[in-house]
Enzyme design. Structure first.
Site, PDB file in Angstrom:
ATOM      1  N   CYS A  55      -1.048   6.405   0.753  1.00  0.00           N
ATOM      2  CA  CYS A  55      -1.138   6.222  -0.690  1.00  0.00           C
ATOM      3  C   CYS A  55      -2.607   6.076  -1.069  1.00  0.00           C
ATOM      4  O   CYS A  55      -3.484   6.047  -0.205  1.00  0.00           O
ATOM      5  CB  CYS A  55      -0.373   4.973  -1.127  1.00  0.00           C
ATOM      6  SG  CYS A  55       1.407   5.013  -0.796  1.00  0.00           S
TER       7      CYS A  55
ATOM      8  N   ARG B 130       1.241   7.098  -5.232  1.00  0.00           N
ATOM      9  CA  ARG B 130       2.301   6.709  -4.314  1.00  0.00           C
ATOM     10  C   ARG B 130       2.851   7.852  -3.474  1.00  0.00           C
ATOM     11  O   ARG B 130       3.189   8.916  -3.987  1.00  0.00           O
ATOM     12  CB  ARG B 130       3.459   6.085  -5.108  1.00  0.00           C
ATOM     13  CG  ARG B 130       4.603   5.554  -4.253  1.00  0.00           C
ATOM     14  CD  ARG B 130       5.735   5.065  -5.132  1.00  0.00           C
ATOM     15  NE  ARG B 130       6.821   4.505  -4.357  1.00  0.00           N
ATOM     16  CZ  ARG B 130       8.041   4.265  -4.841  1.00  0.00           C
ATOM     17  NH1 ARG B 130       8.306   4.523  -6.110  1.00  0.00           N
ATOM     18  NH2 ARG B 130       8.982   3.748  -4.069  1.00  0.00           N
TER      19      ARG B 130
ATOM     20  N   GLU C  16       1.514   0.420   5.858  1.00  0.00           N
ATOM     21  CA  GLU C  16       2.875   0.118   6.302  1.00  0.00           C
ATOM     22  C   GLU C  16       2.850  -1.155   7.141  1.00  0.00           C
ATOM     23  O   GLU C  16       2.035  -1.285   8.059  1.00  0.00           O
ATOM     24  CB  GLU C  16       3.437   1.276   7.125  1.00  0.00           C
ATOM     25  CG  GLU C  16       4.888   1.097   7.511  1.00  0.00           C
ATOM     26  CD  GLU C  16       5.452   2.319   8.229  1.00  0.00           C
ATOM     27  OE1 GLU C  16       6.615   2.230   8.698  1.00  0.00           O
ATOM     28  OE2 GLU C  16       4.746   3.335   8.340  1.00  0.00           O
TER      29      GLU C  16
ATOM     30  N   ASP D  27       8.093  -2.713   1.725  1.00  0.00           N
ATOM     31  CA  ASP D  27       7.233  -3.674   2.406  1.00  0.00           C
ATOM     32  C   ASP D  27       6.147  -4.207   1.471  1.00  0.00           C
ATOM     33  O   ASP D  27       5.542  -5.241   1.738  1.00  0.00           O
ATOM     34  CB  ASP D  27       6.617  -3.074   3.671  1.00  0.00           C
ATOM     35  CG  ASP D  27       5.910  -1.747   3.452  1.00  0.00           C
ATOM     36  OD1 ASP D  27       6.009  -1.193   2.339  1.00  0.00           O
ATOM     37  OD2 ASP D  27       5.264  -1.251   4.401  1.00  0.00           O
TER      38      ASP D  27
END
Length: 219
Positions: free
Chosen positions: A2, A46, A73, A96
């Site tokens: 991202c 995104r 992540e 997350d």
């Protein structure tokens, strides 16, 4: 991957949007921008992986006070999510990102010690007017910043910062950096744009920016 972008104080929405669009290739699925008064602008491009719904959209805000943009992540987010649920936190997404934000709310700056993953993120606390930013232990996720005349900028890539600078100049160390691209330095090819160090977190408060290492590799 991202793309994240931020400016403190907030800047013109059209200019900010053009800079964010330079990160289109990092996040083709969606984008988000918030301006919190004149204090801060946050933007996100995104690439949806864990939660494909609107609930995973960024910038993400909670309690009207905490606002996050995140690239990366967190591999152990389900374990951390379970711990937070036991503490009473209610989750509205499967991302997350939300786990990361609640972790910061619960454990403060020490939250990074709980993460197993790769990340570059920034969290604005609108009650305390502070910005907390962090980069993963090995610097897998890129993060750059500039701080001049009380204007603080950060982004996933240098080129997104260039339109926001008052003046664009190449680094005085340009030749050396080009010839030795793997130099261990915070310098970049551009003057007044710096690499945020891996394994470190930073805090912007009262126009003072401090960086602290939270992890050092064992030798």
């Amino acid at each position: 991957m991202c793309g994240i972008l931020g400016s403190i104080p907030a800047i013109n929405s059209d200019i900010f949007k053009k800079s964010l669009d330079l990160l289109n290739h990092r996040g083709p699925d969606d984008e988000g921008i918030i301006n919190l008064g004149s204090r801060v602008s946050l933007g996100h491009k995104r690439l949806a992986i864990l939660d494909l719904s609107e609930k995973g959209k960024q910038p993400m805000s909670r309690y009207g006070r905490f606002h996050i943009v995140f690239n990366g992540e967190i591999y152990n987010f389900l374990e951390i999510r379970n711990d937070l649920q036991k503490k009473g936190y209610k989750f509205y997404s499967k991302s997350d990102t939300e786990v990361l934000l609640y972790s910061f709310i619960e454990w403060g700056h020490d939250c990074v010690n709980k993460f197993n993953g790769m990340w570059a993120f920034a969290i604005w606390n609108s009650e305390e007017n502070t910005l907390f930013i962090s980069r993963d232990r090995l610097g897998e996720k890129p993060l750059y910043y500039s701080f001049e005349n009380n204007n603080f900028l950060f982004a996933s890539e240098q080129k997104a910062l260039l339109p926001l600078l008052n003046e664009v100049k190449v680094s005085s160390n340009f030749k050396n950096l080009v010839q030795n691209p793997y130099l261990s330095t915070k310098e970049t090819l551009f003057s007044k744009i710096y690499k945020f160090p891996a394994g470190s977190s930073g805090l912007l408060k009262d126009n003072i920016f401090s960086i602290k290492r939270y992890w050092t590799p064992e030798i």
